[in-house]
Design a protein around this motif. Structure first.
Motif, PDB file in Angstrom:
ATOM      1  N   GLU A  95       0.828  -1.211   0.000  1.00 19.73           N
ATOM      2  CA  GLU A  95       0.000   0.000   0.000  1.00 19.73           C
ATOM      3  C   GLU A  95       0.861   1.260   0.000  1.00 19.73           C
ATOM      4  O   GLU A  95       0.511   2.265  -0.630  1.00 19.73           O
ATOM      5  CB  GLU A  95      -0.960  -0.018   1.182  1.00 19.73           C
ATOM      6  CG  GLU A  95      -2.046  -1.072   1.007  1.00 19.73           C
ATOM      7  CD  GLU A  95      -3.028  -1.102   2.155  1.00 19.73           C
ATOM      8  OE1 GLU A  95      -3.529  -0.032   2.542  1.00 19.73           O
ATOM      9  OE2 GLU A  95      -3.291  -2.206   2.653  1.00 19.73           O
ATOM     10  N   GLU A  96       1.999   1.210   0.680  1.00 16.92           N
ATOM     11  CA  GLU A  96       2.921   2.342   0.652  1.00 16.92           C
ATOM     12  C   GLU A  96       3.443   2.574  -0.766  1.00 16.92           C
ATOM     13  O   GLU A  96       3.508   3.711  -1.240  1.00 16.92           O
ATOM     14  CB  GLU A  96       4.096   2.106   1.601  1.00 16.92           C
ATOM     15  CG  GLU A  96       3.742   2.187   3.056  1.00 16.92           C
ATOM     16  CD  GLU A  96       4.907   1.878   3.979  1.00 16.92           C
ATOM     17  OE1 GLU A  96       4.740   2.089   5.187  1.00 16.92           O
ATOM     18  OE2 GLU A  96       5.969   1.422   3.515  1.00 16.92           O
ATOM     19  N   ILE A  97       3.809   1.491  -1.435  1.00 13.95           N
ATOM     20  CA  ILE A  97       4.335   1.600  -2.797  1.00 13.95           C
ATOM     21  C   ILE A  97       3.259   2.131  -3.738  1.00 13.95           C
ATOM     22  O   ILE A  97       3.527   3.032  -4.551  1.00 13.95           O
ATOM     23  CB  ILE A  97       4.906   0.254  -3.279  1.00 13.95           C
ATOM     24  CG1 ILE A  97       6.202  -0.068  -2.509  1.00 13.95           C
ATOM     25  CG2 ILE A  97       5.150   0.263  -4.794  1.00 13.95           C
ATOM     26  CD1 ILE A  97       6.739  -1.457  -2.737  1.00 13.95           C
ATOM     27  N   LEU A  98       2.043   1.617  -3.633  1.00  9.51           N
ATOM     28  CA  LEU A  98       0.967   2.110  -4.495  1.00  9.51           C
ATOM     29  C   LEU A  98       0.700   3.594  -4.261  1.00  9.51           C
ATOM     30  O   LEU A  98       0.495   4.357  -5.212  1.00  9.51           O
ATOM     31  CB  LEU A  98      -0.302   1.292  -4.276  1.00  9.51           C
ATOM     32  CG  LEU A  98      -0.264  -0.128  -4.842  1.00  9.51           C
ATOM     33  CD1 LEU A  98      -1.513  -0.901  -4.420  1.00  9.51           C
ATOM     34  CD2 LEU A  98      -0.131  -0.106  -6.348  1.00  9.51           C
ATOM     35  N   ALA A  99       0.733   4.011  -3.008  1.00 10.11           N
ATOM     36  CA  ALA A  99       0.540   5.431  -2.699  1.00 10.11           C
ATOM     37  C   ALA A  99       1.678   6.263  -3.287  1.00 10.11           C
ATOM     38  O   ALA A  99       1.462   7.359  -3.815  1.00 10.11           O
ATOM     39  CB  ALA A  99       0.435   5.635  -1.190  1.00 10.11           C
ATOM     40  N   GLU A 100       2.889   5.740  -3.231  1.00  6.90           N
ATOM     41  CA  GLU A 100       4.048   6.455  -3.783  1.00  6.90           C
ATOM     42  C   GLU A 100       3.968   6.534  -5.305  1.00  6.90           C
ATOM     43  O   GLU A 100       4.304   7.572  -5.903  1.00  6.90           O
ATOM     44  CB  GLU A 100       5.344   5.772  -3.342  1.00  6.90           C
ATOM     45  CG  GLU A 100       6.584   6.550  -3.633  1.00  6.90           C
ATOM     46  CD  GLU A 100       6.737   7.797  -2.778  1.00  6.90           C
ATOM     47  OE1 GLU A 100       7.569   8.645  -3.165  1.00  6.90           O
ATOM     48  OE2 GLU A 100       6.058   7.945  -1.744  1.00  6.90           O
ATOM     49  N   VAL A 101       3.503   5.482  -5.933  1.00  5.27           N
ATOM     50  CA  VAL A 101       3.317   5.494  -7.388  1.00  5.27           C
ATOM     51  C   VAL A 101       2.333   6.593  -7.760  1.00  5.27           C
ATOM     52  O   VAL A 101       2.587   7.373  -8.686  1.00  5.27           O
ATOM     53  CB  VAL A 101       2.841   4.108  -7.878  1.00  5.27           C
ATOM     54  CG1 VAL A 101       2.298   4.178  -9.303  1.00  5.27           C
ATOM     55  CG2 VAL A 101       3.972   3.088  -7.783  1.00  5.27           C
ATOM     56  N   ARG A 102       1.235   6.678  -7.037  1.00  2.00           N
ATOM     57  CA  ARG A 102       0.244   7.736  -7.304  1.00  2.00           C
ATOM     58  C   ARG A 102       0.824   9.117  -7.029  1.00  2.00           C
ATOM     59  O   ARG A 102       0.643  10.056  -7.804  1.00  2.00           O
ATOM     60  CB  ARG A 102      -1.016   7.503  -6.482  1.00  2.00           C
ATOM     61  CG  ARG A 102      -1.862   6.346  -6.988  1.00  2.00           C
ATOM     62  CD  ARG A 102      -3.225   6.294  -6.307  1.00  2.00           C
ATOM     63  NE  ARG A 102      -3.128   5.950  -4.891  1.00  2.00           N
ATOM     64  CZ  ARG A 102      -3.122   4.713  -4.409  1.00  2.00           C
ATOM     65  NH1 ARG A 102      -3.212   3.672  -5.225  1.00  2.00           N
ATOM     66  NH2 ARG A 102      -3.031   4.500  -3.110  1.00  2.00           N
ATOM     67  N   ARG A 103       1.521   9.249  -5.909  1.00  2.00           N
ATOM     68  CA  ARG A 103       2.081  10.538  -5.516  1.00  2.00           C
ATOM     69  C   ARG A 103       3.065  11.064  -6.557  1.00  2.00           C
ATOM     70  O   ARG A 103       3.101  12.246  -6.869  1.00  2.00           O
ATOM     71  CB  ARG A 103       2.775  10.411  -4.144  1.00  2.00           C
ATOM     72  CG  ARG A 103       3.220  11.728  -3.525  1.00  2.00           C
ATOM     73  CD  ARG A 103       3.877  11.481  -2.175  1.00  2.00           C
ATOM     74  NE  ARG A 103       5.226  11.007  -2.311  1.00  2.00           N
ATOM     75  CZ  ARG A 103       6.279  11.777  -2.608  1.00  2.00           C
ATOM     76  NH1 ARG A 103       6.120  13.052  -2.826  1.00  2.00           N
ATOM     77  NH2 ARG A 103       7.481  11.267  -2.697  1.00  2.00           N
ATOM     78  N   ARG A 104       3.866  10.156  -7.106  1.00  2.00           N
ATOM     79  CA  ARG A 104       4.880  10.538  -8.091  1.00  2.00           C
ATOM     80  C   ARG A 104       4.329  10.581  -9.519  1.00  2.00           C
ATOM     81  O   ARG A 104       5.023  10.986 -10.437  1.00  2.00           O
ATOM     82  CB  ARG A 104       6.067   9.577  -8.040  1.00  2.00           C
ATOM     83  CG  ARG A 104       6.902   9.709  -6.781  1.00  2.00           C
ATOM     84  CD  ARG A 104       8.037   8.691  -6.789  1.00  2.00           C
ATOM     85  NE  ARG A 104       8.856   8.780  -5.609  1.00  2.00           N
ATOM     86  CZ  ARG A 104       9.988   9.449  -5.545  1.00  2.00           C
ATOM     87  NH1 ARG A 104      10.440  10.108  -6.590  1.00  2.00           N
ATOM     88  NH2 ARG A 104      10.685   9.475  -4.421  1.00  2.00           N
ATOM     89  N   GLY A 105       3.101  10.102  -9.683  1.00  2.00           N
ATOM     90  CA  GLY A 105       2.515  10.088 -11.027  1.00  2.00           C
ATOM     91  C   GLY A 105       3.172   9.086 -11.950  1.00  2.00           C
ATOM     92  O   GLY A 105       3.225   9.293 -13.165  1.00  2.00           O
ATOM     93  N   LEU A 106       3.668   7.977 -11.395  1.00  2.00           N
ATOM     94  CA  LEU A 106       4.321   6.957 -12.217  1.00  2.00           C
ATOM     95  C   LEU A 106       3.284   6.204 -13.024  1.00  2.00           C
ATOM     96  O   LEU A 106       2.171   5.960 -12.573  1.00  2.00           O
ATOM     97  CB  LEU A 106       5.105   5.984 -11.334  1.00  2.00           C
ATOM     98  CG  LEU A 106       6.230   6.591 -10.508  1.00  2.00           C
ATOM     99  CD1 LEU A 106       6.840   5.554  -9.586  1.00  2.00           C
ATOM    100  CD2 LEU A 106       7.289   7.196 -11.404  1.00  2.00           C
ATOM    101  N   LYS A 107       3.655   5.814 -14.202  1.00  2.00           N
ATOM    102  CA  LYS A 107       2.779   5.060 -15.093  1.00  2.00           C
ATOM    103  C   LYS A 107       3.241   3.615 -15.142  1.00  2.00           C
ATOM    104  O   LYS A 107       4.416   3.319 -15.027  1.00  2.00           O
ATOM    105  CB  LYS A 107       2.823   5.639 -16.514  1.00  2.00           C
ATOM    106  CG  LYS A 107       2.519   7.125 -16.564  1.00  2.00           C
ATOM    107  CD  LYS A 107       1.049   7.363 -16.581  1.00  2.00           C
ATOM    108  CE  LYS A 107       0.744   8.829 -16.813  1.00  2.00           C
ATOM    109  NZ  LYS A 107       0.162   9.480 -15.707  1.00  2.00           N
ATOM    110  N   GLY A 108       2.309   2.694 -15.333  1.00  2.00           N
ATOM    111  CA  GLY A 108       2.614   1.265 -15.387  1.00  2.00           C
ATOM    112  C   GLY A 108       3.136   0.809 -16.713  1.00  2.00           C
ATOM    113  O   GLY A 108       3.324   1.478 -17.649  1.00  2.00           O
TER     114      GLY A 108
END
Length: 108
Positions: A95-108
Motif C-alpha cells: 500500500e505504501e508503494i501504491l501510494a508512492e506510485v500515485r504521488r509521483r505520477g508513475l505510469k505502469g
C-alpha cells in the motif's frame, strides 16, 4: 522529490540486498561492519545492467534511519540509479508503494 522520467524499481534492503537476519544496525542506530551487508548488490547490478533507464526508489525501512546521501553511498555502484525514497506511509509495504506510485505520477 526529484521527478522520475524513467522506469523505477522499489527496493527493500533486508532480504533483497542483505540476507534476512544479518545484523546491520547497532544499538546506536549506526551500521555494523558486517561483511554480509549488501552481499547481493552485485547480483542486482547485473540484473539491471541491460536496463539503464531503470531508477531505484528505496522503500526499505532503512529510509527512516539514514539520509539520502547515506543511502546513495550504500547503493555503491548502483548509486547513479537512485531517484529518491518512498515517502508514503501505510499499513503494508504494498500500500505504501501504491501510494508512492500515485504521488509521483508513475505510469505502469
Amino acid at each position: 522529490m526529484r521527478p522520475i522520467d524513467r522506469a523505477a524499481v522499489f527496493l527493500d534492503f533486508d532480504g533483497v540486498m542483505n540476507p534476512v537476519g544479518v545484523p546491520a544496525i547497532d544499538e546506536n542506530f549506526g551500521l555494523t561492519g558486517n561483511p554480509d551487508l549488501f552481499v547481493w548488490r552485485p547480483i542486482l547490478g547485473r540484473l539491471l545492467a541491460p536496463y539503464p533507464m531503470i531508477g531505484i526508489i528505496v522503500s526499505s525501512d532503512w529510509r527512516r534511519l539514514f539520509d539520502d546521501a547515506t543511502l546513495v553511498r550504500l547503493l555503491g555502484p548502483l548509486a547513479a540509479r537512485f531517484v529518491g525514497v518512498e515517502e508514503s506511509h501505510g499499513p503494508s509495504r504494498s500500500e505504501e508503494i501504491l501510494a508512492e506510485v500515485r504521488r509521483r505520477g508513475l505510469k505502469g
